[in-house]
Design an enzyme around this catalytic site. Sequence first.
Site, PDB file in Angstrom:
ATOM      1  N   CYS A 222       0.803  -1.224   0.000  1.00 49.32           N
ATOM      2  CA  CYS A 222       0.000   0.000   0.000  1.00 49.32           C
ATOM      3  C   CYS A 222       0.834   1.272   0.000  1.00 49.32           C
ATOM      4  O   CYS A 222       0.287   2.378  -0.042  1.00 49.32           O
ATOM      5  CB  CYS A 222      -0.941  -0.016   1.197  1.00 49.32           C
ATOM      6  SG  CYS A 222      -1.868  -1.555   1.312  1.00 49.32           S
ATOM      7  N   HIS A 362      -2.498   8.173   5.929  1.00 51.94           N
ATOM      8  CA  HIS A 362      -2.745   6.825   5.418  1.00 51.94           C
ATOM      9  C   HIS A 362      -4.107   6.357   5.928  1.00 51.94           C
ATOM     10  O   HIS A 362      -4.915   5.860   5.153  1.00 51.94           O
ATOM     11  CB  HIS A 362      -1.625   5.892   5.881  1.00 51.94           C
ATOM     12  CG  HIS A 362      -1.687   4.527   5.283  1.00 51.94           C
ATOM     13  ND1 HIS A 362      -1.703   4.318   3.924  1.00 51.94           N
ATOM     14  CD2 HIS A 362      -1.751   3.292   5.860  1.00 51.94           C
ATOM     15  CE1 HIS A 362      -1.773   3.016   3.678  1.00 51.94           C
ATOM     16  NE2 HIS A 362      -1.805   2.378   4.845  1.00 51.94           N
ATOM     17  N   GLU A 373      -0.165   5.946  13.420  1.00 51.05           N
ATOM     18  CA  GLU A 373       0.163   7.074  12.542  1.00 51.05           C
ATOM     19  C   GLU A 373       0.015   8.404  13.276  1.00 51.05           C
ATOM     20  O   GLU A 373       0.890   9.278  13.179  1.00 51.05           O
ATOM     21  CB  GLU A 373      -0.740   7.054  11.306  1.00 51.05           C
ATOM     22  CG  GLU A 373      -0.441   8.176  10.324  1.00 51.05           C
ATOM     23  CD  GLU A 373      -1.264   8.093   9.047  1.00 51.05           C
ATOM     24  OE1 GLU A 373      -0.932   8.806   8.087  1.00 51.05           O
ATOM     25  OE2 GLU A 373      -2.265   7.318   9.021  1.00 51.05           O
ATOM     26  N   LYS A 393      -9.475   7.793   2.383  1.00 52.90           N
ATOM     27  CA  LYS A 393     -10.012   6.432   2.314  1.00 52.90           C
ATOM     28  C   LYS A 393     -11.391   6.312   2.967  1.00 52.90           C
ATOM     29  O   LYS A 393     -12.091   5.322   2.738  1.00 52.90           O
ATOM     30  CB  LYS A 393      -9.035   5.455   2.974  1.00 52.90           C
ATOM     31  CG  LYS A 393      -7.701   5.326   2.242  1.00 52.90           C
ATOM     32  CD  LYS A 393      -6.775   4.357   2.948  1.00 52.90           C
ATOM     33  CE  LYS A 393      -5.411   4.275   2.283  1.00 52.90           C
ATOM     34  NZ  LYS A 393      -4.598   5.495   2.503  1.00 52.90           N
ATOM     35  N   HIS A 398      -9.637   1.761   0.435  1.00 51.63           N
ATOM     36  CA  HIS A 398      -8.178   1.639   0.366  1.00 51.63           C
ATOM     37  C   HIS A 398      -7.780   1.093  -1.001  1.00 51.63           C
ATOM     38  O   HIS A 398      -7.991  -0.080  -1.300  1.00 51.63           O
ATOM     39  CB  HIS A 398      -7.706   0.713   1.483  1.00 51.63           C
ATOM     40  CG  HIS A 398      -6.228   0.717   1.695  1.00 51.63           C
ATOM     41  ND1 HIS A 398      -5.342   1.313   0.812  1.00 51.63           N
ATOM     42  CD2 HIS A 398      -5.459   0.193   2.692  1.00 51.63           C
ATOM     43  CE1 HIS A 398      -4.114   1.151   1.255  1.00 51.63           C
ATOM     44  NE2 HIS A 398      -4.167   0.473   2.391  1.00 51.63           N
ATOM     45  N   PHE A 457       2.010  -3.370   4.006  1.00 51.88           N
ATOM     46  CA  PHE A 457       2.398  -4.646   4.589  1.00 51.88           C
ATOM     47  C   PHE A 457       3.889  -4.876   4.330  1.00 51.88           C
ATOM     48  O   PHE A 457       4.390  -4.597   3.239  1.00 51.88           O
ATOM     49  CB  PHE A 457       1.602  -5.787   3.950  1.00 51.88           C
ATOM     50  CG  PHE A 457       0.208  -5.981   4.506  1.00 51.88           C
ATOM     51  CD1 PHE A 457      -0.341  -5.097   5.415  1.00 51.88           C
ATOM     52  CD2 PHE A 457      -0.559  -7.069   4.109  1.00 51.88           C
ATOM     53  CE1 PHE A 457      -1.614  -5.287   5.926  1.00 51.88           C
ATOM     54  CE2 PHE A 457      -1.841  -7.273   4.610  1.00 51.88           C
ATOM     55  CZ  PHE A 457      -2.376  -6.387   5.514  1.00 51.88           C
TER      56      PHE A 457
END
Length: 471
Positions: A222, A362, A373, A393, A398, A457
Site C-alpha cells: 500500500c 494513510h 500514525e 479512504k 483503500h 504490509f
Amino acid sequence: MASIAATCSSGLISISKDSGNDKPSKLQFNGFRASKSTQIKAMGPQIITPPKRETEQKKRIVITGMGVVSVFGNDVDTFYDKLLEGQSGITLIDKFDASTFTVRFAGQIRNFTSVGYIDGKNDRRLDDCWRYCLVAGRKALDDANLGQQILETMDRTRIGVLVGSGMGGMTTFSNGVEALIQKGFKKITPFFIPYSITNMGSALLAIDRGLMGPNYSISTACATANYCFYAAANHIRRGEADIMVAGGTEAAVNPTGVGGFIACRALSQRNDKPHKASRPWDQDRDGFVIGEGAGVLIMESLEHATKRGANIIAEYLGGAITCDAHHMTDPRKDGLGISSCITKCLQDAGVSPEEVNYVNCHATSTLAGDLAEVNAIKMIFKHTSEMKMNGTKSMIGHGLGAAGGLEAIACIKAINTGWLHPTINQDNLEPQVDIDTVPNVKKQHEVKVAISNSFGFGGHNSVVAFAPFKH
C-alpha cells in the site's frame, strides 16, 4: 494494518516468551519479525535545522499534469468535488457474486470506459489494473499538454514511466490458475504471464506513447505509489530524465483479492451499512474497505517545464522511505518507522515541521494503524493547533498500490482550491486524536506545505511533500 492470526504446520510460527515473563506471547513469525533478543536499537527521530529548499531549476520538481481513475469517475475535478461533498463511493460488490463472502462491499469502480484511450481488442484482453493505468496515465499526459503530436517533437529517451502496483494483474492471474486446474495448461491464455506481472503497467504506457526513459515498477504493497514518486523525483534530480510519469494502479476487487484480505482479518464487516464502514480514527472502526483505481502525476524538472511553457500545478518538495523492520502486517507501537520517515522527508524537502499545516494520512480505518500514525505525527509536529489532517479512504476505500496516487491528487487539489475534503463517519473520535481531522464537513484552509503518508504490509513507510509552486 491488521494482524494475521493463523496456525501453520511449516514451522515458521512459534510461541515465544518475553524475558522475565512465564506467559507465552502471541503467535510470532520466526524470521519475519524482530524477536526480543534482536530488537533494533535506534535513536528517536531528531529534528534538525533543515537545509534550504532546492533552488536549482534542473533539480526542482514540479507537477504539470494529473490523471485519475476512481469510484467517482475519470475526471480529476469531479473526483475532488465528490470528496469535498463528503460523498461515499463504498457500495455492495456486484463485479462478482460475493453473496457467500463475509465481506460483500468495496470501493468498486462502475461504468468504467477506456474509449479513446485503448482500442477494443486490447481493452477486452487487458486486466483492469492495466486498463486503469493506461487511462490515468494518458489523461495525465493530456493534462500536461503532452499529447502524441507534441511528444513526437520531444526527446522521448528523457521521459520515463514509473507506475507501480501492489498486486498486479490479479484477475488475469486468478483466471489463469483456474484454467490450469480445471482444463489443463493448454488452456492458459498466452497473456497470462505478461498481464499478471506488476511491471506491465509502466511498460504498456511507454509502448503506447513511445516513452524510452527509465521504466520499471515498484511493488511495496500500500506504499507503492509514494515509493514511485520518490524514485521518479530522484531520476529527474540525477539528470536521468526530464519528465517522469509516476503513480500507482490497482484492481483487486475480485474474489481472490477480497477473499485474501478477509483471510487476513483486515477488512471491515459492516455489510449492513457499507457507506459507514470506512471510519478512520473513529472508536467504532473495524477494518479497512478494499478499493481500486489509479492515480498518476506528471513530474517534471522546473527547467524543462519552464522551457516548454507548461502549466505548473504544484511543486514536489521531497520524500522519504523507511522500513519498520518489525512485523509483516502490524505497525511498530513506538511509531519509529513512521516518524523517522516523516523526518527524512522534511529534510529531503528542505522544510521545517512548523511549515507543514496539512497531512493527508494513510488512515485506513484499522484499529492499530490509525493510532500508530497519529502518534508518529505528534512526535514530529509539536504544535498542531493550525494543522489539519484527513483520510481520503473514508470515502473511496483503500486503493492499495494506487492509494498514494489518488491521495497525492487530493493533496494537490487541496493546495489549488484552498479546500480540504472531510473525513467522513467521524461520529465517535478516539480521545487521543486531538488534531483537526476535518470531521464530516469540508474546511477552507490555505495549505503551506502538505505531506502525504502511505504505509504497506512488510513495514514499508513512505512520505512525500507537496507545496504551492512559487518562482
